[in-house]
Design a protein around this motif. Structure first.
Motif, PDB file in Angstrom:
ATOM      1  N   GLY A 100       0.807  -1.216   0.000  1.00 33.60           N
ATOM      2  CA  GLY A 100       0.000   0.000   0.000  1.00 33.60           C
ATOM      3  C   GLY A 100       0.841   1.267   0.000  1.00 33.60           C
ATOM      4  N   ALA A 101       1.945   1.256   0.735  1.00 36.20           N
ATOM      5  CA  ALA A 101       2.763   2.466   0.860  1.00 36.20           C
ATOM      6  C   ALA A 101       3.446   2.834  -0.453  1.00 36.20           C
ATOM      7  CB  ALA A 101       3.813   2.265   1.958  1.00 36.20           C
ATOM      8  N   ALA A 102       3.656   1.863  -1.328  1.00 32.16           N
ATOM      9  CA  ALA A 102       4.378   2.132  -2.573  1.00 32.16           C
ATOM     10  C   ALA A 102       3.499   2.835  -3.610  1.00 32.16           C
ATOM     11  CB  ALA A 102       4.890   0.811  -3.157  1.00 32.16           C
ATOM     12  N   ARG A 103       2.211   2.623  -3.558  1.00 34.72           N
ATOM     13  CA  ARG A 103       1.329   3.047  -4.654  1.00 34.72           C
ATOM     14  C   ARG A 103       1.360   4.556  -4.894  1.00 34.72           C
ATOM     15  NH1 ARG A 103      -2.754  -0.445  -6.167  1.00 34.72           N
ATOM     16  NH2 ARG A 103      -4.249   1.266  -6.361  1.00 34.72           N
ATOM     17  N   ALA A 104       1.120   5.316  -3.829  1.00 36.53           N
ATOM     18  CA  ALA A 104       1.044   6.773  -3.985  1.00 36.53           C
ATOM     19  C   ALA A 104       2.384   7.337  -4.436  1.00 36.53           C
ATOM     20  CB  ALA A 104       0.624   7.409  -2.663  1.00 36.53           C
ATOM     21  N   VAL A 105       3.467   6.752  -3.934  1.00 41.30           N
ATOM     22  CA  VAL A 105       4.807   7.231  -4.258  1.00 41.30           C
ATOM     23  C   VAL A 105       5.121   6.985  -5.740  1.00 41.30           C
ATOM     24  CG1 VAL A 105       7.230   6.675  -3.842  1.00 41.30           C
ATOM     25  CG2 VAL A 105       5.677   7.054  -1.926  1.00 41.30           C
ATOM     26  N   ILE A 106       4.738   5.831  -6.231  1.00 38.85           N
ATOM     27  CA  ILE A 106       5.019   5.496  -7.630  1.00 38.85           C
ATOM     28  C   ILE A 106       4.261   6.441  -8.568  1.00 38.85           C
ATOM     29  CG2 ILE A 106       4.546   3.721  -9.378  1.00 38.85           C
ATOM     30  CD1 ILE A 106       5.419   1.666  -7.177  1.00 38.85           C
ATOM     31  N   VAL A 107       2.992   6.668  -8.280  1.00 37.92           N
ATOM     32  CA  VAL A 107       2.216   7.587  -9.127  1.00 37.92           C
ATOM     33  C   VAL A 107       2.808   8.999  -9.058  1.00 37.92           C
ATOM     34  CG1 VAL A 107      -0.037   8.689  -9.413  1.00 37.92           C
ATOM     35  CG2 VAL A 107       0.116   6.216  -9.077  1.00 37.92           C
ATOM     36  N   ALA A 108       3.199   9.439  -7.863  1.00 34.34           N
ATOM     37  CA  ALA A 108       3.758  10.790  -7.722  1.00 34.34           C
ATOM     38  C   ALA A 108       5.068  10.928  -8.500  1.00 34.34           C
ATOM     39  CB  ALA A 108       3.988  11.114  -6.246  1.00 34.34           C
ATOM     40  N   LEU A 109       5.886   9.890  -8.479  1.00 33.26           N
ATOM     41  CA  LEU A 109       7.154   9.947  -9.212  1.00 33.26           C
ATOM     42  C   LEU A 109       6.917  10.013 -10.715  1.00 33.26           C
ATOM     43  CD1 LEU A 109       9.217   7.419  -7.069  1.00 33.26           C
ATOM     44  CD2 LEU A 109       9.841   9.804  -7.508  1.00 33.26           C
ATOM     45  N   ILE A 110       5.951   9.265 -11.206  1.00 31.09           N
ATOM     46  CA  ILE A 110       5.641   9.308 -12.642  1.00 31.09           C
ATOM     47  C   ILE A 110       5.126  10.695 -13.020  1.00 31.09           C
ATOM     48  CG2 ILE A 110       4.107   8.391 -14.429  1.00 31.09           C
ATOM     49  CD1 ILE A 110       4.274   5.682 -12.862  1.00 31.09           C
ATOM     50  N   GLU A 111       4.240  11.224 -12.187  1.00 25.91           N
ATOM     51  CA  GLU A 111       3.687  12.565 -12.459  1.00 25.91           C
ATOM     52  C   GLU A 111       4.786  13.628 -12.419  1.00 25.91           C
ATOM     53  OE1 GLU A 111      -0.211  13.484 -12.015  1.00 25.91           O
ATOM     54  OE2 GLU A 111      -0.004  11.669 -13.231  1.00 25.91           O
ATOM     55  N   ALA A 112       5.771  13.415 -11.538  1.00 23.79           N
ATOM     56  CA  ALA A 112       6.860  14.391 -11.416  1.00 23.79           C
ATOM     57  C   ALA A 112       7.787  14.340 -12.627  1.00 23.79           C
ATOM     58  CB  ALA A 112       7.650  14.144 -10.131  1.00 23.79           C
ATOM     59  N   GLY A 113       7.693  13.258 -13.432  1.00 24.84           N
ATOM     60  CA  GLY A 113       8.459  13.216 -14.678  1.00 24.84           C
ATOM     61  C   GLY A 113       9.674  12.312 -14.678  1.00 24.84           C
ATOM     62  N   VAL A 114       9.712  11.277 -13.822  1.00 27.01           N
ATOM     63  CA  VAL A 114      10.881  10.388 -13.865  1.00 27.01           C
ATOM     64  C   VAL A 114      10.916   9.669 -15.227  1.00 27.01           C
ATOM     65  CG1 VAL A 114      10.888  10.059 -11.360  1.00 27.01           C
ATOM     66  CG2 VAL A 114       9.796   8.359 -12.805  1.00 27.01           C
ATOM     67  N   PRO A 115      12.102   9.567 -15.804  1.00 30.33           N
ATOM     68  CA  PRO A 115      12.185   9.015 -17.151  1.00 30.33           C
ATOM     69  C   PRO A 115      12.005   7.502 -17.211  1.00 30.33           C
ATOM     70  CG  PRO A 115      14.380   9.590 -16.343  1.00 30.33           C
ATOM     71  CD  PRO A 115      13.402  10.062 -15.311  1.00 30.33           C
ATOM     72  N   GLU A 116      12.318   6.816 -16.105  1.00 34.04           N
ATOM     73  CA  GLU A 116      12.225   5.344 -16.107  1.00 34.04           C
ATOM     74  C   GLU A 116      11.994   4.896 -14.670  1.00 34.04           C
ATOM     75  OE1 GLU A 116      15.870   3.420 -17.368  1.00 34.04           O
ATOM     76  OE2 GLU A 116      15.205   1.506 -16.537  1.00 34.04           O
ATOM     77  N   LEU A 117      11.006   4.066 -14.439  1.00 37.09           N
ATOM     78  CA  LEU A 117      10.766   3.581 -13.077  1.00 37.09           C
ATOM     79  C   LEU A 117      10.813   2.056 -13.079  1.00 37.09           C
ATOM     80  CD1 LEU A 117       8.432   5.132 -10.481  1.00 37.09           C
ATOM     81  CD2 LEU A 117       8.745   2.666 -10.552  1.00 37.09           C
ATOM     82  N   ARG A 118      11.774   1.526 -12.311  1.00 37.17           N
ATOM     83  CA  ARG A 118      11.940   0.069 -12.188  1.00 37.17           C
ATOM     84  C   ARG A 118      11.285  -0.359 -10.877  1.00 37.17           C
ATOM     85  NH1 ARG A 118      18.438   0.958 -12.729  1.00 37.17           N
ATOM     86  NH2 ARG A 118      18.498   1.659 -14.894  1.00 37.17           N
ATOM     87  N   LEU A 119      10.373  -1.299 -10.969  1.00 35.91           N
ATOM     88  CA  LEU A 119       9.635  -1.739  -9.779  1.00 35.91           C
ATOM     89  C   LEU A 119       9.940  -3.198  -9.499  1.00 35.91           C
ATOM     90  CD1 LEU A 119       7.458  -1.371  -7.592  1.00 35.91           C
ATOM     91  CD2 LEU A 119       5.729  -1.842  -9.347  1.00 35.91           C
ATOM     92  N   LEU A 120      10.362  -3.465  -8.259  1.00 33.75           N
ATOM     93  CA  LEU A 120      10.680  -4.838  -7.873  1.00 33.75           C
ATOM     94  C   LEU A 120       9.998  -5.157  -6.556  1.00 33.75           C
ATOM     95  CD1 LEU A 120      13.530  -3.252  -8.816  1.00 33.75           C
ATOM     96  CD2 LEU A 120      14.305  -5.611  -8.818  1.00 33.75           C
ATOM     97  N   ASN A 121       9.411  -6.313  -6.495  1.00 32.68           N
ATOM     98  CA  ASN A 121       8.788  -6.749  -5.254  1.00 32.68           C
ATOM     99  C   ASN A 121       9.072  -8.230  -5.061  1.00 32.68           C
ATOM    100  OD1 ASN A 121       7.073  -6.032  -2.988  1.00 32.68           O
ATOM    101  ND2 ASN A 121       5.612  -7.497  -3.841  1.00 32.68           N
ATOM    102  N   ARG A 122       9.276  -8.620  -3.799  1.00 35.73           N
ATOM    103  CA  ARG A 122       9.557 -10.032  -3.511  1.00 35.73           C
ATOM    104  C   ARG A 122       8.516 -10.924  -4.184  1.00 35.73           C
ATOM    105  NH1 ARG A 122       9.038 -11.815   2.632  1.00 35.73           N
ATOM    106  NH2 ARG A 122       6.942 -11.048   2.140  1.00 35.73           N
ATOM    107  N   THR A 123       7.236 -10.550  -4.044  1.00 33.86           N
ATOM    108  CA  THR A 123       6.160 -11.265  -4.742  1.00 33.86           C
ATOM    109  C   THR A 123       5.889 -10.512  -6.044  1.00 33.86           C
ATOM    110  OG1 THR A 123       5.249 -11.784  -2.568  1.00 33.86           O
ATOM    111  CG2 THR A 123       3.824 -12.182  -4.482  1.00 33.86           C
ATOM    112  N   ARG A 124       6.441 -11.014  -7.114  1.00 29.79           N
ATOM    113  CA  ARG A 124       6.411 -10.284  -8.390  1.00 29.79           C
ATOM    114  C   ARG A 124       4.990  -9.950  -8.843  1.00 29.79           C
ATOM    115  NH1 ARG A 124       9.999 -10.401 -13.453  1.00 29.79           N
ATOM    116  NH2 ARG A 124       8.570  -9.634 -15.034  1.00 29.79           N
ATOM    117  N   SER A 125       4.043 -10.847  -8.587  1.00 28.33           N
ATOM    118  CA  SER A 125       2.672 -10.630  -9.079  1.00 28.33           C
ATOM    119  C   SER A 125       2.054  -9.357  -8.499  1.00 28.33           C
ATOM    120  CB  SER A 125       1.792 -11.840  -8.753  1.00 28.33           C
ATOM    121  OG  SER A 125       1.796 -12.071  -7.358  1.00 28.33           O
TER     122      SER A 125
END
Ligand code: ATR
Length: 278
Positions: free
Chosen positions: A137-162
């Protein structure tokens, strides 16, 4: 009492709630700016959320913060919703408006970006790839905010890939999901690395990464606040990276609500930090 003599009330609704630092944050600002008002912890169990929420405006509340486990339900029960709350399907800030009813917003991503901007002057979203570890849950808002801020590439990794794939498919189609076994390699060339896992948190699992691919120009940040430096930030520091703890995110996410409820844009500064940590 006339309408004008009513003292505006706000609070944070959650369960459990005793650990919440939000009453200290808002209490400090109310005292500092000499404003009439009060902000209280509201311990509300899951099944009671709807009836508790409905009662608050009648009790003189002008709004509330919402935390675990109520963020999705608060969003669902609102009358109007900000674009960002709609994208996330979760609310952390509610405004009770006599005309518009319950208005839902989500300021977690705002808090994350503002904290980075404060702690790393000149921070620029376009500086390079961002690696996010964790997809809860904590990752969701941060990921959207980073995309909106204009990061050129976002790599997402989680122990449970699904879970990472579900997050991507639901709210962030531009992120690249990598396998957890690639975590060290995914740090190579990253301008920013965000720990959104419980690794190294008090009571959580041990920090399992060495961060040996993290470059000295990188910024590393935790999004969950823990007293003292987390093993993740210690490891990042030993690589020469600049580190930003998660405390400021908690402080900055509180700003929009305070301004809406009490009519003054508050500041995050050392006096606030000291007041909240005592
Ligand atoms: P929150 O909603 O606060 O983010 P959460 O949903 O429990 O909390 O998520 C915790 C995060 O830490 C998840 O990304 C979790 O990975 P899983 O989805 O595989 O459970 C991650 N996490 C927990 N223990 C971990 C460990 N030992 N190693 C790596 N990641 C871990």
């Amino acid at each position: 009492m006339t309408e004008h003599e009513t003292i505006p009330l706000a609070g944070v609704i959650g369960w459990p709630i005793a650990h919440s630092l939000s009453p200290k944050v808002h209490g400090h600002w109310l005292a500092r700016y000499g404003l009439a008002g009060a902000y209280v912890p509201l311990g509300v169990r899951e099944g009671d959320f709807g009836s508790a929420l409905a009662a608050l405006p009648k009790l003189g509340f002008v709004g509330a913060n919402v935390t675990m486990p109520h963020k999705e339900r608060a969003f669902a029960l609102a009358d109007t919703r900000s674009d960002i709350a709609t994208r996330l399907g979760a609310a952390n800030t509610l405004v009770f408006d006599p005309g518009q009813g319950i208005m839902a917003d989500n300021t977690d991503g705002f808090g994350f970006i503002e904290n980075l901007r404060e702690r790393v002057p000149g921070w620029n979203a376009g500086a390079g790839p961002v690696t996010v570890l964790g997809a809860g849950g904590a990752a969701r808002a941060v990921i959207v905010a980073l995309i909106e801020a204009g990061v050129p590439e976002l790599r997402l990794l989680n122990r449970t890939r699904s879970r990472a794939e579900a997050l991507r498919d639901g709210i962030a189609p531009s992120v690249s999901v990598l396998d957890w076994s690639e975590a060290e390699n995914a740090l190579a060339g990253a301008a920013l690395v965000v720990n959104a896992t419980s690794m190294g948190m008090a009571g959580g699992p041990d920090m399992a990464l060495t961060l040996h691919e993290l470059g000295p120009d990188a910024v590393a940040t935790d999004i969950v606040y823990a007293r003292g430096e987390t093993p993740f930030l210690t490891a990042a520091k030993s690589r020469g990276a600049r580190v930003v703890d998660g405390f400021g995110m908690l402080l900055h996410q509180a700003r929009p609500g305070f301004e809406r409820w009490f009519g003054r844009a508050p500041e995050v500064d050392d006096a606030l930090r000291a007041a909240v940590l005592t």
